[in-house]
Every structure is written in structure tokens, then in C-alpha cells.
Motif scaffolding. Structure first.
Motif: not given
Length: 310
Positions: A3-7
């Protein structure tokens, strides 16, 4: 599963008064711009944060490590008051470093902004004999805007490092009435376009660059800073005096000249659109013509140049 998490948060428009004026820019022959006395600093900010610690919010609905994006907005608005510089890139570096220092779970940040340009009103007190820019009254300018983006991570020594960056100018709309050609192209049974040895040319243009040393973008000493305003003037200067055989030919010349003018510029790119107006009324042996906007399909031309390719 990888996964690659960003917000993050976008469209954080802020207007800082009492800002530092932009002084100390070196001059270039193609531009009269060497700085600004304005104390109004207006930008539209977007921030994106990265970190695997935010994964439980996605997988389990666990928000215990999540910094609300509304909090990010408040943080940026409050910290903007403390920025002592005058450049877009310096502002992004300052805010990004402050945010990484405040929130340990953020592993990296991508922060970008576009300027919200305002021009000082021109004031005359002697019936128009002389004029000077107002220090208190400004008018919003629609159209082209400078932008910048920085990717930041902690450097392991209490500071931050810039891992990626870009600077540039978007939404330029430029027209040149003569000194443009497009001829000797491939023709077959599908070709309807006539060859032109001299034509009017109207283009939309976005462009950007990266520094050879990104430190030049964020230093308080601006002797190696690249001003987006000067770049804009330089591009117009090239369009004015260069007789081009196509948009491809034109943007290549723009890039070559920019790399020659700014040795601190490591690479430059362009995304152009051909928005050539259509002739609707003309007469033989007359310069006067009437044009209209073209049909929706438009040509797209891109180019990326690095110093190593020259």
C-alpha cells in the motif's frame, strides 16, 4: 498487499499582510522585474502527507493516528503569519518543515502552492504627470500564475531534506501576429491543412523547471533564485524575436535560451496547446482580419530539456 498511504488538503487560499517585500533578485536583460515592494503575500496551498502509520484508518477505521485535514488547514494558516521570507518556494519549505516537526507520524510531505497575484494600484497625485504604485491598494490579476511544489522528509539530524521539487508557471496565453510558420509537413489524402510561411499563432502554455541544486530555491539570499516573473518575461521575449517554423521549434528555442540565461536551472519542460484562431472575415491586400475561437480539437506539444541533452 503493498500500500501507499497519503491524504491531505487542497485549496487552502491565504492572504498574508505585513509580508516581506521581494528584494535582492539579480536582473536579466529580458525582464525589467527585479523585485517587488508589495507586503501582500497571497497563495493557494495544497498539502499531502505520507506515512504507513495511517494505514489502520483505512483497514480498521482506526483514526487514532490521523491528523484531521481541517487541523492541517489551521496549522498552515497560523504558521503563515511567522514566515519571514518573500518567495513561494521558501514559504513551502518553511511550512513543510514546521509540519514535520509538529506531527511525528507524518513520514513525508508534499506541499505545493500557486500564487494568487495582486497588482498594486497605480496612484497619481498631480493630474497624471507622475504615478507610483500604492502601498495599500491592490487589484487581483486573472490569468497566468507561478507555482511550486516540494517533497520533504526528515534528514535524521533534526532538519528536513528536499527529495523532489518543481517550479513553474501555468496558464500562459500568448499570441504573436506574424513571424510564425508551419509548412513542409507530411501530407496525404487526409490532409486539409494549408501550408503557411507566415501566420498568426496563439498558444496556451504551461512550463516548469527544476534547479540543479534545490538549495538555490529556498535560500534567503536570492542571488541564485529563479523568479517565475522573470521567466515569464523571458518566454515572451523569445516569442517576440524568434521566427519559428512550428510550436515545436518555438518551445525548443524557449528552453535552450532559458537554460543559457539561468545556469542554476537544471532542466525545463513545456506543455503547449495550439489555439490558433480561425479567420472569419478578410479581403485581398488588406491587413485587417477578423478571427474567432477555433473548433474544440487542439494540438498538444510537449518538450523536456535537461542541461545534459544540450
Amino acid at each position: 498487499m503493498k500500500t501507499r498511504i497519503s491524504y491531505g488538503k487542497g485549496n487552502i487560499a491565504l492572504y498574508r499582510t505585513g509580508a516581506a517585500p521581494l528584494h535582492g533578485l539579480p536582473s536579466i536583460p529580458e525582464s525589467p522585474f527585479t523585485g517587488s515592494s508589495s507586503t501582500l503575500f497571497a497563495v493557494d496551498v495544497q498539502v499531502e502527507v505520507f506515512g504507513d502509520t495511517f494505514l489502520p484508518a483505512y483497514t480498521d477505521g482506526d483514526n487514532s493516528r490521523v491528523v484531521p485535514t481541517a487541523t492541517m488547514t489551521n496549522f498552515i494558516l497560523q504558521k503563515a503569519r511567522l514566515y519571514t521570507g518573500a518567495t513561494l518556494e521558501g514559504f513551502l519549505h518553511f511550512i513543510g518543515a514546521q509540519m514535520l516537526n509538529q506531527y511525528a507520524d507524518m513520514e513525508a510531505i508534499r506541499i505545493s502552492a500557486s500564487e494568487l497575484p495582486f497588482a498594486a494600484a497605480t496612484i497619481t497625485d498631480d493630474g497624471g504627470k507622475t504615478a507610483a504604485p500604492s502601498a495599500t491598494t491592490f487589484a487581483a490579476i486573472e490569468g497566468t500564475k507561478a507555482y511550486a511544489s516540494l517533497d520533504l522528509e526528515r534528514d535524521g539530524h533534526g532538519g528536513v531534506t528536499i527529495t523532489a521539487h518543481e517550479c513553474g508557471r501555468r496558464d500562459m496565453k500568448l499570441v504573436k501576429l506574424t513571424g510564425n510558420a508551419f509548412a513542409k509537413f507530411v501530407q496525404d489524402e487526409f490532409t486539409t491543412l494549408a501550408e503557411k510561411t507566415d501566420r498568426l499563432l496563439y498558444i496556451y502554455l504551461d512550463m516548469g523547471w527544476r534547479y540543479a541544486d534545490v538549495g538555490d530555491a529556498v535560500q534567503s539570499d536570492l542571488h541564485r533564485y529563479i523568479s517565475a516573473r522573470q521567466v515569464y518575461d523571458h518566454i515572451q521575449h523569445t516569442f517576440h524575436d524568434f521566427v519559428n517554423m512550428s510550436i515545436q521549434h518555438l518551445i525548443h528555442e524557449m528552453g535552450v535560451r532559458l537554460l543559457a540565461r539561468f545556469p542554476q536551472m537544471g532542466e525545463v519542460w513545456f506543455n503547449a496547446q495550439n489555439r490558433l484562431w480561425e479567420v472569419t472575415a478578410e479581403a485581398p491586400n488588406e491587413d485587417a482580419k477578423v478571427y474567432m475561437d477555433p473548433r474544440p480539437p487542439y494540438g498538444m506539444i510537449s518538450l523536456h530539456l535537461s542541461r545534459e541533452t544540450l
